[in-house]
Design a protein around this motif. Structure first.
Motif, PDB file in Angstrom:
ATOM      1  N   VAL A  77     -21.634  42.975  71.119  1.00 51.57           N
ATOM      2  CA  VAL A  77     -20.047  42.881  70.335  1.00 51.57           C
ATOM      3  C   VAL A  77     -19.254  41.277  70.580  1.00 51.57           C
ATOM      4  CG1 VAL A  77     -19.542  45.277  71.633  1.00 51.57           C
ATOM      5  CG2 VAL A  77     -19.234  43.106  72.836  1.00 51.57           C
ATOM      6  N   THR A  78     -18.458  40.857  69.582  1.00 46.05           N
ATOM      7  CA  THR A  78     -17.482  39.486  69.668  1.00 46.05           C
ATOM      8  C   THR A  78     -16.416  40.044  70.132  1.00 46.05           C
ATOM      9  OG1 THR A  78     -16.243  40.297  67.856  1.00 46.05           O
ATOM     10  CG2 THR A  78     -18.926  39.671  67.371  1.00 46.05           C
ATOM     11  N   GLU A  79     -16.151  38.041  70.549  1.00 49.69           N
ATOM     12  CA  GLU A  79     -15.134  38.085  71.739  1.00 49.69           C
ATOM     13  C   GLU A  79     -13.959  38.516  70.933  1.00 49.69           C
ATOM     14  OE1 GLU A  79     -15.254  37.079  75.144  1.00 49.69           O
ATOM     15  OE2 GLU A  79     -16.889  36.806  74.792  1.00 49.69           O
ATOM     16  N   ASP A  80     -13.965  39.022  69.494  1.00 47.36           N
ATOM     17  CA  ASP A  80     -12.168  39.177  68.859  1.00 47.36           C
ATOM     18  C   ASP A  80     -12.471  41.204  69.363  1.00 47.36           C
ATOM     19  OD1 ASP A  80     -12.160  36.526  67.930  1.00 47.36           O
ATOM     20  OD2 ASP A  80     -12.900  37.350  66.265  1.00 47.36           O
ATOM     21  N   GLU A  81     -14.006  41.388  69.448  1.00 51.50           N
ATOM     22  CA  GLU A  81     -13.587  42.704  69.426  1.00 51.50           C
ATOM     23  C   GLU A  81     -13.237  43.207  70.611  1.00 51.50           C
ATOM     24  OE1 GLU A  81     -17.142  44.638  66.347  1.00 51.50           O
ATOM     25  OE2 GLU A  81     -17.801  43.129  67.997  1.00 51.50           O
ATOM     26  N   ASP A 116      -9.944  43.264  70.862  1.00 53.68           N
ATOM     27  CA  ASP A 116      -9.030  43.869  70.577  1.00 53.68           C
ATOM     28  C   ASP A 116      -8.423  45.444  71.423  1.00 53.68           C
ATOM     29  OD1 ASP A 116      -7.979  42.273  68.139  1.00 53.68           O
ATOM     30  OD2 ASP A 116     -10.308  43.217  67.086  1.00 53.68           O
ATOM     31  N   ASN A 117     -10.379  45.470  71.759  1.00 46.40           N
ATOM     32  CA  ASN A 117      -9.510  46.835  72.662  1.00 46.40           C
ATOM     33  C   ASN A 117      -9.189  46.518  73.938  1.00 46.40           C
ATOM     34  OD1 ASN A 117     -11.377  48.126  74.860  1.00 46.40           O
ATOM     35  ND2 ASN A 117     -12.886  49.258  72.888  1.00 46.40           N
ATOM     36  N   ARG A 155     -16.326  44.545  78.453  1.00 47.59           N
ATOM     37  CA  ARG A 155     -17.445  44.188  77.314  1.00 47.59           C
ATOM     38  C   ARG A 155     -18.694  44.887  77.081  1.00 47.59           C
ATOM     39  NH1 ARG A 155     -18.159  39.204  79.029  1.00 47.59           N
ATOM     40  NH2 ARG A 155     -16.533  38.337  77.060  1.00 47.59           N
ATOM     41  N   MET A 195     -18.327  48.525  75.955  1.00 46.37           N
ATOM     42  CA  MET A 195     -18.144  48.242  74.053  1.00 46.37           C
ATOM     43  C   MET A 195     -20.043  48.639  74.185  1.00 46.37           C
ATOM     44  SD  MET A 195     -15.236  46.025  73.455  1.00 46.37           S
ATOM     45  CE  MET A 195     -15.483  46.239  71.314  1.00 46.37           C
ATOM     46  N   ARG A 216     -21.795  51.144  71.707  1.00 45.13           N
ATOM     47  CA  ARG A 216     -22.226  50.381  70.423  1.00 45.13           C
ATOM     48  C   ARG A 216     -24.347  51.101  70.737  1.00 45.13           C
ATOM     49  NH1 ARG A 216     -20.183  45.467  68.467  1.00 45.13           N
ATOM     50  NH2 ARG A 216     -18.679  46.866  68.358  1.00 45.13           N
ATOM     51  N   THR A 221      -6.430  37.927  64.460  1.00 46.01           N
ATOM     52  CA  THR A 221      -5.455  38.714  66.072  1.00 46.01           C
ATOM     53  C   THR A 221      -4.638  38.770  65.945  1.00 46.01           C
ATOM     54  OG1 THR A 221      -7.380  38.036  66.842  1.00 46.01           O
ATOM     55  CG2 THR A 221      -5.413  39.161  67.629  1.00 46.01           C
TER      56      THR A 221
END
Length: 446
Positions: free
Chosen positions: A84-88, A91-92, A130, A133, A137, A235
């Motif tokens: 998973v990306t840092e942006d995801e 957001d979470n 992380r 998530m 996934r 963001t």
């Protein structure tokens, strides 16, 4: 429908770590190369209690079961290169912190409970979120492409004894058109002037962080001196992003406007396509005149709809200020059942204002515009449409096909994931501390 404890269903009672004494940090379980600490279990249990639940030590068994499930999925995800990306992750975390703040009664009360600032807690919970998530996934990969045919849905339904069929209460399909008051330039000026006045004090030598704590009306960053974590362009809203990525480190922006109000910001650090900033927000409060204009527009739209000159779905797309519903024809989705995107909502889940608005309506009718307070704490107007009302009834294939299909799909995926876990358990080293050996729910891991 058929609800049981299964490896498919994750009910994470809380997340992250809090300031728990180090003496409880012992290893309570090992899954392959991963360990689970007692502090992880105790932290989640303490937050379970903080939500008003009764003291029940057996819940710790369920928590450990969930953590074992997560670790095994995350372990396989590494092998399958699932990331998973840092942006995801950001957001979470942001969504979780907003929920936690609402549950705690505000940011300050949440920080008191956690014993640390939200910025500190954000960093502590990052690794845990992380991993969760990634595990989710991995689970999605195991069940991707799985569906049920109409025949499977019917077979599932017919397998349920008649006396075990659930009873559904009254459900409705409801739409809304929201009219937020729009301020004129003249009405906006006092808010702009206030933001500019604070900015001039900062430029004159006042500490930015102190001024943010005193004056900023952004509940998510004010207590942190206006500071926000590293983020990329996606963001922020576009106006904020345009300013944040144009400035150099240390520079302070001019006052600019977004949908949230007037801001000015300072860039703290830039790392490639990510930036760390702090800002001060001055929110704009609707004026009586702007509220009158919103009500007049709402009344006008109501008249056009009821006269047959404009259909509700088109009116929502044109006029509604609720971004979550306007592109769905104004229809409100069931927040408890977002995966199926169903518009059937149990009446007990309705917002109190919407419930009142439709209480005397017949299906196909519209309420006149009424004032309400939105999630942002600001007043607005809305008119409500009652599309349908379903009386209480026992589940039937004809009336509740979407719900039955979802339950049938859950059961099918449960079986697939259970088979996957059975194979992985056989080939994975798993150890559970003696303190948890009496947990019946953990028998599948022994």
């Amino acid at each position: 429908m058929k609800k049981s404890l299964s490896v498919l269903v994750f009910i994470f009672l809380a997340f992250g770590y809090s300031a728990i004494a180090q003496e409880i940090d012992k290893v309570v379980s090992v899954v392959g190369n991963n360990i689970i600490l007692k502090s992880e279990v105790e932290d989640q249990y303490s937050q379970y209690l903080a939500q008003g639940n009764p003291d029940d030590s057996s819940v710790k068994c369920v928590i450990l079961h969930q953590l074992l499930t997560q670790k095994l999925l995350a372990q396989q995800a590494v092998i399958d290169s699932i990331e998973v990306t840092e942006d995801e992750v950001d957001d979470n975390i942001n969504r979780r912190l907003r929920y936690m703040s609402n549950q705690a009664g505000g940011q300050e009360r949440l920080e008191q409970f956690l014993g640390m600032s939200l910025l500190q807690y954000r960093e502590k919970m990052r690794a845990t979120v992380r991993e969760m998530m990634v595990a989710n996934r991995m689970q999605q990969k195991i069940t991707e492409g799985i569906d049920v045919t109409p025949n499977e849905v019917r077979t599932y339904f017919e397998s349920i004894p008649t006396d075990s069929l659930p009873n559904f209460g009254t459900e409705v399909e409801v739409g809304e058109i929201v009219f937020q008051p729009k301020l004129t330039d003249e009405e906006k000026k006092p808010f702009y002037d206030r933001a500019e006045s604070i900015r001039q004090e900062v430029l004159g030598g006042k500490d930015f962080g102190t001024m943010a704590r005193i004056y900023s009306q952004d509940p998510g960053s004010a207590s942190e001196g206006g500071e926000m974590p590293f983020a990329d362009r996606s963001t922020f809203v576009k106006e904020f992003s345009a300013v944040a990525f144009r400035l150099k480190a240390g520079e302070i922006s001019k006052v600019f406007e977004t949908e949230f109000g007037y801001h000015f910001l300072q860039v703290i650090e830039r790392r490639g396509e990510q930036v760390k900033v702090r800002h001060i927000l001055i929110s704009m409060v609707p004026t009586p005149a702007s509220l009158d204009r919103a009500q007049n527009l709402a009344d006008s739209v109501y008249n056009e709809i009821t006269a047959g000159n404009l259909d509700f779905y088109t009116a929502a797309a044109i006029y509604s200020d609720n971004k979550e519903t306007k592109y769905n024809g104004g229809m409100i989705l069931n927040a408890e059942n977002v995966n199926t995107r169903t518009t059937y909502i149990p009446v007990e889940q309705l917002d109190a204002g919407i419930f009142t608005a439709i209480d005397t309506l017949e299906p196909g009718e519209y309420s006149r515009a009424s004032k309400f307070t939105g999630p942002d704490g600001k007043d607005a107007y809305r008119l409500v449409y009652l599309k349908s009302r379903t009386a209480p009834h026992q589940a039937s294939l004809q009336q509740d096909y979407a719900k039955i299909k979802e339950a049938a799909l859950d059961e099918k995926m449960n079986g697939i994931v259970a088979d996957w876990f059975e194979e992985r358990r056989k080939s994975s080293y798993i150890r559970i501390d003696e303190d948890y050996q009496s947990c019946d729910v953990l028998d599948v891991w022994k």
